[in-house]
Design an enzyme around this catalytic site. Structure first.
Site, mmCIF file in Angstrom:
data_model
loop_
_atom_site.group_PDB
_atom_site.id
_atom_site.type_symbol
_atom_site.label_atom_id
_atom_site.label_comp_id
_atom_site.label_asym_id
_atom_site.label_seq_id
_atom_site.Cartn_x
_atom_site.Cartn_y
_atom_site.Cartn_z
ATOM 1 N N PRO A 1 -31.016 10.773 54.032
ATOM 2 C CA PRO A 1 -32.020 11.500 54.818
ATOM 3 C C PRO A 1 -32.061 10.982 56.255
ATOM 4 C CG PRO A 1 -33.100 9.899 53.402
ATOM 5 C CD PRO A 1 -31.633 9.846 53.057
ATOM 6 N N ASP B 1 -31.183 6.024 58.445
ATOM 7 C CA ASP B 1 -31.357 6.357 57.039
ATOM 8 C C ASP B 1 -32.828 6.099 56.711
ATOM 9 O OD1 ASP B 1 -31.521 6.429 54.276
ATOM 10 O OD2 ASP B 1 -29.700 5.270 53.928
ATOM 11 N N HIS B 2 -33.588 7.171 56.495
ATOM 12 C CA HIS B 2 -35.036 7.026 56.336
ATOM 13 C C HIS B 2 -35.423 6.296 55.051
ATOM 14 C CE1 HIS B 2 -39.057 7.588 57.502
ATOM 15 N NE2 HIS B 2 -38.991 8.810 57.986
ATOM 16 N N ARG B 3 -34.483 6.073 54.167
ATOM 17 C CA ARG B 3 -34.786 5.315 52.956
ATOM 18 C C ARG B 3 -35.022 3.840 53.257
ATOM 19 N NH1 ARG B 3 -29.638 6.916 49.419
ATOM 20 N NH2 ARG B 3 -28.716 6.259 51.419
#
Length: 265
Positions: A64, A237-239
Site C-alpha cells: 500500500p 509502504d504504509h504497513r
C-alpha cells in the site's frame, strides 16, 4: 441486432458455439502486430527484465503506497559542491546524488522509524543506513547498496557508488552487492525530470525519488527571488511507515540538504 434477428436465429437453429480459430503458432507479441509490413521489433524477455516485472507488479499490487513531496533549496549545496570539487583539483568530482545519499543517511539516523521492513510476522527496524542506489543498465535496472552510509564521509560515498555503478554496468556485481538494502534512492534529475514517484523496492519500506535542480521563482516573506530548487518525493509502504513518520523524515532530510555543511561533520 433487433428482435426479428434473434427470432430468425432461433428458428434456423443457428449454433451459439464459437469455434476456436486454428493456432498459428505465433507468440503473443507476434499476434499483437499481425499487419503485414509492420516495423515492430520483437525483443525476447531477459531473465532480468522478467524479475523486474515480477517484483514491480508484486510491489504495486501488494504494497500500500503513499507519497510525500516537498521542495528543497539547493543554493548552499550547489555552492559547497562547487567549492569542494574545485579544491579537489581533479581527485574527485562530487555529484548532487552523493550529497543526497549522505543527507538521507543522516536523516535516517534522526528518524530510525523510516528505515523499516514488513514481514508476515514482524516489523524489522534497521539500525544502519544500507542505501540502495538505482543504476540504469542495458535492459533494466539494478540497485547496488552503499552499506553503513551514516558512518562514511561524502568522498567515501562518492568513490564507493562510482565503483559500484561502473561494475554494475559491466555486469560484474555479486548478489550480496545489490541486496540487503534498507532504503532506496532513485535519481532522474540528470535526465531533466522535475518530479516523479518511484515504486517501493520490497522488502524495503521506502524509496526517495530525486528530481532535477532548477532555478525557480520563490516567495519568502512577501519577496520574490530566484533560487535553485529540487523536488523530492518519498514513496512509503504504509504497513511499516506511517504518514507522520514519513513527514518527519522528509523534514530532517530537508534540513540536511539545505544546510549541507552539516553532512560533512
Amino acid at each position: 441486432i433487433v428482435k426479428r434477428d434473434v427470432d430468425d436465429a432461433i428458428a434456423k437453429g443457428v449454433s451459439t458455439v464459437v469455434e476456436p480459430e486454428a493456432s498459428t503458432g505465433s507468440s503473443p507479441a507476434e499476434e499483437l502486430s499481425p499487419v503485414r509490413g509492420d516495423t515492430s521489433e520483437i525483443v525476447k524477455l531477459s531473465t532480468m527484465r522478467k524479475v523486474i516485472a515480477q517484483r514491480m507488479l508484486e510491489s504495486k499490487t501488494q504494497v500500500p503506497h503513499f507519497y510525500l513531496s516537498l521542495d528543497v533549496e539547493m543554493d548552499r549545496l550547489m555552492d559547497l559542491r562547487a567549492q569542494l570539487n574545485e579544491a579537489a583539483d581533479g581527485a574527485f568530482k562530487l555529484s548532487v546524488n552523493d550529497f543526497v545519499i549522505k543527507a538521507v543517511a543522516k536523516a535516517l539516523v534522526a528518524v530510525p522509524a523510516a528505515t523499516a521492513s514488513w514481514t508476515d510476522s514482524d516489523t524489522l527496524l534497521h539500525k544502519h543506513a544500507h542505501i540502495s542506489v538505482a543504476v540504469a543498465i542495458d535492459g533494466g535496472l539494478i540497485t547496488p547498496v552503499s552499506r553503513f552510509s551514516e558512518q562514511k564521509g561524502i568522498t567515501d560515498i562518492y568513490a564507493e557508488v562510482k565503483e559500484l555503478a561502473t561494475r554494475a554496468r559491466a555486469g560484474e556485481l555479486q548478489p550480496e552487492e545489490y541486496s540487503g538494502g534498507t532504503f532506496s534512492i532513485s535519481n532522474l534529475g540528470m535526465y531533466g525530470i522535475n518530479q516523479f514517484a518511484a515504486i517501493v523496492n520490497p522488502p524495503e519500506g521506502a524509496i526517495l525519488a530525486v528530481g532535477s535542480t532548477q532555478e525557480r521563482a520563490v516567495v519568502n516573506d512577501g519577496e520574490i527571488s530566484v533560487k535553485k530548487m529540487m523536488t523530492l518525493t518519498l514513496s512509503c509502504d504504509h504497513r511499516v511507515v506511517d504518514g507522520a513518520v514519513g513527514a518527519e523524515f522528509m523534514s530532517a532530510l530537508k534540513k540536511h540538504i539545505e544546510c549541507p555543511a552539516g553532512t560533512l561533520i
